[in-house]
Design a protein around this motif. Structure first.
Motif, PDB file in Angstrom:
ATOM      1  N   ASP A  95       0.935  -1.383   0.025  1.00 35.73           N
ATOM      2  CA  ASP A  95       0.061  -0.037   0.275  1.00 35.73           C
ATOM      3  C   ASP A  95       0.883   1.341  -0.054  1.00 35.73           C
ATOM      4  O   ASP A  95       0.453   2.218  -0.573  1.00 35.73           O
ATOM      5  N   MET A  96       2.002   1.125   0.623  1.00 40.71           N
ATOM      6  CA  MET A  96       2.759   2.400   0.779  1.00 40.71           C
ATOM      7  C   MET A  96       3.391   2.750  -0.848  1.00 40.71           C
ATOM      8  O   MET A  96       3.753   3.818  -1.051  1.00 40.71           O
ATOM      9  N   LYS A  98       2.179   1.921  -3.554  1.00 37.38           N
ATOM     10  CA  LYS A  98       1.006   2.221  -4.287  1.00 37.38           C
ATOM     11  C   LYS A  98       0.628   3.956  -3.927  1.00 37.38           C
ATOM     12  O   LYS A  98       0.470   4.688  -4.897  1.00 37.38           O
ATOM     13  N   ALA A  99       0.899   4.153  -2.825  1.00 40.91           N
ATOM     14  CA  ALA A  99       0.775   5.762  -2.446  1.00 40.91           C
ATOM     15  C   ALA A  99       1.694   6.468  -3.002  1.00 40.91           C
ATOM     16  O   ALA A  99       1.624   7.624  -3.430  1.00 40.91           O
ATOM     17  N   LYS A 100       2.975   6.112  -2.973  1.00 41.15           N
ATOM     18  CA  LYS A 100       4.295   6.573  -3.600  1.00 41.15           C
ATOM     19  C   LYS A 100       4.085   6.757  -5.079  1.00 41.15           C
ATOM     20  O   LYS A 100       4.229   8.092  -5.585  1.00 41.15           O
ATOM     21  N   GLN A 102       1.020   7.048  -6.707  1.00 38.77           N
ATOM     22  CA  GLN A 102       0.044   8.103  -6.984  1.00 38.77           C
ATOM     23  C   GLN A 102       0.806   9.553  -6.603  1.00 38.77           C
ATOM     24  O   GLN A 102       0.470  10.435  -7.213  1.00 38.77           O
ATOM     25  N   LEU A 103       1.560   9.830  -5.582  1.00 39.43           N
ATOM     26  CA  LEU A 103       2.103  11.017  -5.363  1.00 39.43           C
ATOM     27  C   LEU A 103       2.989  11.288  -6.419  1.00 39.43           C
ATOM     28  O   LEU A 103       2.993  12.484  -6.825  1.00 39.43           O
TER      29      LEU A 103
END
Length: 147
Positions: A95-96, A98-100, A102-103
């Motif tokens: 999940d981290m 994925k968040a990276k 997207q950022l």
């Protein structure tokens, strides 16, 4: 029958406030500059006091937030170690990542929307017109953070 009809003007506050910057409501209704209303000493005092209060509150809230996050992480680790909960670290890592991603996608198109740009421009104009007040606020903010 003498029925008296009063006519009332309806003021839509949402529309009224949408067209007025917040600092004009606070500092001056007809002008964006506090230099026209207050002398230098008064501007420094107003800026310094509001800056100190803001800095002091910011410092206290920051300490409280850091304590809450750190304490929560500490309790999570204890609960994980004692077996009350099981943390799926592979899922957390996925999940981290994925968040990276997207950022990175959002930061690559670093275009500012026109609405945000106009707000930033308004703030810059206010800061330029009220240099003394802004300087007092900045100094007071730093003193508030230090106390």
């Amino acid at each position: 029958a003498g029925v008296k009809e009063d006519s009332f003007n309806v003021l839509d506050l949402a529309e009224y406030t949408k067209n007025r910057p917040w600092w004009r409501k606070v500092f001056a209704s007809s002008s964006g500059s506090s230099a026209e209303k207050y002398n230098v000493a008064t501007q420094l005092v107003i800026g310094g006091v509001t800056g100190w209060c803001t800095g002091f509150i910011f410092q206290k809230v920051g300490k409280l937030a850091a304590t809450a996050v750190g304490g929560g992480f500490f309790l999570l680790q204890i609960a994980n170690h004692t077996g009350y909960i099981k943390v799926d670290w592979k899922l957390v890592e996925r999940d981290m990542n994925k968040a990276k991603q997207q950022l990175k996608l959002h930061s690559s198109g670093n275009k500012m929307s026109p609405e945000v740009k106009s707000r930033v421009d308004e703030v810059i104009v206010f800061l330029k017109k009220n240099v003394i007040l802004t300087g007092g606020f900045a100094g007071g903010f730093l003193l508030g953070m230090a106390s």
